[in-house]
Design a protein around this motif. Sequence first.
Motif, PDB file in Angstrom:
ATOM      1  N   PRO A  67      84.008  36.859  34.019  1.00 49.13           N
ATOM      2  CA  PRO A  67      83.793  36.945  35.472  1.00 49.13           C
ATOM      3  C   PRO A  67      82.517  37.724  35.787  1.00 49.13           C
ATOM      4  CG  PRO A  67      85.562  38.411  34.799  1.00 49.13           C
ATOM      5  CD  PRO A  67      85.159  37.638  33.583  1.00 49.13           C
ATOM      6  N   PRO A  68      81.861  37.349  36.872  1.00 53.35           N
ATOM      7  CA  PRO A  68      80.651  38.080  37.258  1.00 53.35           C
ATOM      8  C   PRO A  68      80.987  39.510  37.680  1.00 53.35           C
ATOM      9  CG  PRO A  68      81.242  36.473  38.931  1.00 53.35           C
ATOM     10  CD  PRO A  68      82.195  36.283  37.802  1.00 53.35           C
ATOM     11  N   SER A  69      80.054  40.387  37.434  1.00 59.72           N
ATOM     12  CA  SER A  69      80.207  41.785  37.812  1.00 59.72           C
ATOM     13  C   SER A  69      78.991  42.177  38.647  1.00 59.72           C
ATOM     14  CB  SER A  69      80.291  42.664  36.568  1.00 59.72           C
ATOM     15  OG  SER A  69      80.105  44.016  36.897  1.00 59.72           O
ATOM     16  N   ALA A  70      79.235  42.534  39.891  1.00 63.62           N
ATOM     17  CA  ALA A  70      78.121  42.884  40.782  1.00 63.62           C
ATOM     18  C   ALA A  70      77.298  44.026  40.196  1.00 63.62           C
ATOM     19  CB  ALA A  70      78.645  43.262  42.159  1.00 63.62           C
ATOM     20  N   ARG A  71      77.976  44.979  39.605  1.00 65.71           N
ATOM     21  CA  ARG A  71      77.277  46.146  39.061  1.00 65.71           C
ATOM     22  C   ARG A  71      76.399  45.764  37.863  1.00 65.71           C
ATOM     23  NH1 ARG A  71      78.901  49.942  35.234  1.00 65.71           N
ATOM     24  NH2 ARG A  71      80.852  48.821  35.042  1.00 65.71           N
ATOM     25  N   LEU A  72      76.900  44.900  36.987  1.00 67.38           N
ATOM     26  CA  LEU A  72      76.164  44.546  35.780  1.00 67.38           C
ATOM     27  C   LEU A  72      75.164  43.413  35.994  1.00 67.38           C
ATOM     28  CD1 LEU A  72      79.114  44.659  33.227  1.00 67.38           C
ATOM     29  CD2 LEU A  72      77.371  46.411  33.624  1.00 67.38           C
ATOM     30  N   ASP A  73      75.441  42.525  36.923  1.00 70.71           N
ATOM     31  CA  ASP A  73      74.621  41.334  37.094  1.00 70.71           C
ATOM     32  C   ASP A  73      73.560  41.459  38.180  1.00 70.71           C
ATOM     33  OD1 ASP A  73      76.044  40.096  35.074  1.00 70.71           O
ATOM     34  OD2 ASP A  73      77.503  39.234  36.454  1.00 70.71           O
ATOM     35  N   LEU A  74      73.522  42.568  38.861  1.00 72.06           N
ATOM     36  CA  LEU A  74      72.564  42.748  39.941  1.00 72.06           C
ATOM     37  C   LEU A  74      71.117  42.707  39.450  1.00 72.06           C
ATOM     38  CD1 LEU A  74      72.742  43.079  42.942  1.00 72.06           C
ATOM     39  CD2 LEU A  74      72.727  45.543  42.649  1.00 72.06           C
ATOM     40  N   LEU A  75      70.878  43.129  38.224  1.00 73.28           N
ATOM     41  CA  LEU A  75      69.526  43.144  37.664  1.00 73.28           C
ATOM     42  C   LEU A  75      68.923  41.739  37.587  1.00 73.28           C
ATOM     43  CD1 LEU A  75      67.330  44.937  36.523  1.00 73.28           C
ATOM     44  CD2 LEU A  75      68.362  44.676  34.281  1.00 73.28           C
ATOM     45  N   HIS A  76      69.764  40.716  37.481  1.00 67.57           N
ATOM     46  CA  HIS A  76      69.270  39.337  37.427  1.00 67.57           C
ATOM     47  C   HIS A  76      68.526  38.945  38.708  1.00 67.57           C
ATOM     48  CE1 HIS A  76      71.222  38.220  33.675  1.00 67.57           C
ATOM     49  NE2 HIS A  76      72.307  38.840  34.097  1.00 67.57           N
ATOM     50  N   PHE A  77      68.787  39.667  39.788  1.00 65.56           N
ATOM     51  CA  PHE A  77      68.192  39.312  41.077  1.00 65.56           C
ATOM     52  C   PHE A  77      66.979  40.172  41.430  1.00 65.56           C
ATOM     53  CE2 PHE A  77      72.521  37.805  41.103  1.00 65.56           C
ATOM     54  CZ  PHE A  77      72.326  36.484  41.465  1.00 65.56           C
ATOM     55  N   ALA A  78      66.479  40.945  40.476  1.00 64.41           N
ATOM     56  CA  ALA A  78      65.269  41.748  40.709  1.00 64.41           C
ATOM     57  C   ALA A  78      64.067  40.868  41.087  1.00 64.41           C
ATOM     58  CB  ALA A  78      64.966  42.613  39.492  1.00 64.41           C
ATOM     59  N   PRO A  79      63.869  39.710  40.441  1.00 59.50           N
ATOM     60  CA  PRO A  79      62.752  38.860  40.868  1.00 59.50           C
ATOM     61  C   PRO A  79      62.898  38.359  42.307  1.00 59.50           C
ATOM     62  CG  PRO A  79      63.410  38.278  38.661  1.00 59.50           C
ATOM     63  CD  PRO A  79      64.446  39.232  39.185  1.00 59.50           C
ATOM     64  N   LEU A  80      64.118  38.166  42.765  1.00 55.46           N
ATOM     65  CA  LEU A  80      64.333  37.785  44.162  1.00 55.46           C
ATOM     66  C   LEU A  80      63.837  38.896  45.085  1.00 55.46           C
ATOM     67  CD1 LEU A  80      65.557  36.055  46.476  1.00 55.46           C
ATOM     68  CD2 LEU A  80      67.739  37.171  45.982  1.00 55.46           C
ATOM     69  N   ALA A  81      64.159  40.127  44.757  1.00 57.96           N
ATOM     70  CA  ALA A  81      63.697  41.258  45.564  1.00 57.96           C
ATOM     71  C   ALA A  81      62.171  41.362  45.521  1.00 57.96           C
ATOM     72  CB  ALA A  81      64.336  42.552  45.068  1.00 57.96           C
ATOM     73  N   ALA A  82      61.589  41.153  44.343  1.00 57.85           N
ATOM     74  CA  ALA A  82      60.127  41.216  44.223  1.00 57.85           C
ATOM     75  C   ALA A  82      59.459  40.101  45.027  1.00 57.85           C
ATOM     76  CB  ALA A  82      59.723  41.137  42.754  1.00 57.85           C
ATOM     77  N   ALA A  83      60.019  38.884  44.957  1.00 61.11           N
ATOM     78  CA  ALA A  83      59.455  37.764  45.723  1.00 61.11           C
ATOM     79  C   ALA A  83      59.595  38.013  47.218  1.00 61.11           C
ATOM     80  CB  ALA A  83      60.139  36.456  45.346  1.00 61.11           C
ATOM     81  N   GLY A  84      60.730  38.554  47.626  1.00 58.29           N
ATOM     82  CA  GLY A  84      60.916  38.882  49.043  1.00 58.29           C
ATOM     83  C   GLY A  84      59.917  39.924  49.512  1.00 58.29           C
ATOM     84  N   ALA A  85      59.688  40.939  48.677  1.00 60.76           N
ATOM     85  CA  ALA A  85      58.704  41.969  49.033  1.00 60.76           C
ATOM     86  C   ALA A  85      57.285  41.395  49.079  1.00 60.76           C
ATOM     87  CB  ALA A  85      58.774  43.119  48.029  1.00 60.76           C
ATOM     88  N   ALA A  86      56.961  40.515  48.132  1.00 52.24           N
ATOM     89  CA  ALA A  86      55.628  39.889  48.119  1.00 52.24           C
ATOM     90  C   ALA A  86      55.422  39.041  49.368  1.00 52.24           C
ATOM     91  CB  ALA A  86      55.451  39.044  46.864  1.00 52.24           C
ATOM     92  N   LEU A  87      56.431  38.271  49.739  1.00 49.42           N
ATOM     93  CA  LEU A  87      56.301  37.441  50.942  1.00 49.42           C
ATOM     94  C   LEU A  87      56.242  38.291  52.210  1.00 49.42           C
ATOM     95  CD1 LEU A  87      58.573  34.444  50.009  1.00 49.42           C
ATOM     96  CD2 LEU A  87      56.114  34.414  50.364  1.00 49.42           C
ATOM     97  N   ALA A  88      57.001  39.380  52.239  1.00 47.57           N
ATOM     98  CA  ALA A  88      56.921  40.287  53.396  1.00 47.57           C
ATOM     99  C   ALA A  88      55.516  40.886  53.492  1.00 47.57           C
ATOM    100  CB  ALA A  88      57.973  41.386  53.272  1.00 47.57           C
ATOM    101  N   GLY A  89      54.948  41.253  52.347  1.00 47.39           N
ATOM    102  CA  GLY A  89      53.583  41.769  52.337  1.00 47.39           C
ATOM    103  C   GLY A  89      52.576  40.733  52.817  1.00 47.39           C
ATOM    104  N   LEU A  90      52.772  39.484  52.420  1.00 43.50           N
ATOM    105  CA  LEU A  90      51.880  38.418  52.883  1.00 43.50           C
ATOM    106  C   LEU A  90      52.005  38.228  54.394  1.00 43.50           C
ATOM    107  CD1 LEU A  90      52.227  35.699  50.095  1.00 43.50           C
ATOM    108  CD2 LEU A  90      50.231  37.103  50.612  1.00 43.50           C
ATOM    109  N   HIS A  91      53.215  38.341  54.906  1.00 40.20           N
ATOM    110  CA  HIS A  91      53.407  38.199  56.361  1.00 40.20           C
ATOM    111  C   HIS A  91      52.732  39.332  57.126  1.00 40.20           C
ATOM    112  CE1 HIS A  91      55.887  34.683  56.933  1.00 40.20           C
ATOM    113  NE2 HIS A  91      56.582  35.020  55.868  1.00 40.20           N
TER     114      HIS A  91
END
Length: 180
Positions: free
Chosen positions: A89-113
């Motif tokens: 089963p997925p674990s929010a605590r253990l699997d959250l690191l997989h979404f670091a690129p999503l956070a980076a892409a969101g920050a990059a797009l916010a910076g572009l805006h």
Amino acid sequence: MAFSWLSLVYGAGLAQAAFLVSALATIRVRHSGARWLLGAIVVTFSILLAEEFLDETGLPLSLGLGLAVEFALAPLIYLFARSVLRDRPPSARLDLLHFAPLAAAGAALAGLHLGYPGHISVSNPDVATQIKAIVLVKIVFFFAYAGAALRLPLPDRVSAPRRMALLGLRRVLGVCVVAY
């Protein structure tokens, strides 16, 4: 606001996605975590579809949101496959690191805006190079995760019907990866 046949198709797709997510929420399954991951995959595709729907109807947001949420697609598919194929089963605590690129892409797009208010897309020459770089990273990221998901081993001790079903799931995932 202009409506076309394509906008009707996108609208129907959004309605079907809403129905599917609602149906998934009510189904009793062996792995509820996998069910929620599948629902999150549908919602991610729905965000992409909604962006196309708005573009087609003449109400483009031009946020680049679709580009950012595509970074969520790869880990969601991997975590879904892992959850089903390995009975983990997925674990929010253990699997959250997989979404670091999503956070980076969101920050990059916010910076572009912030730096370039207006239309954030490849067609805007002010941000085309940055968007192309983000797209290239997204493609590499997606195929790395897709490859990892497709290489997950099948469980050793499962019944023959379940093994066949899991092989079918792996084939469907492979077809989806190739189609994407």
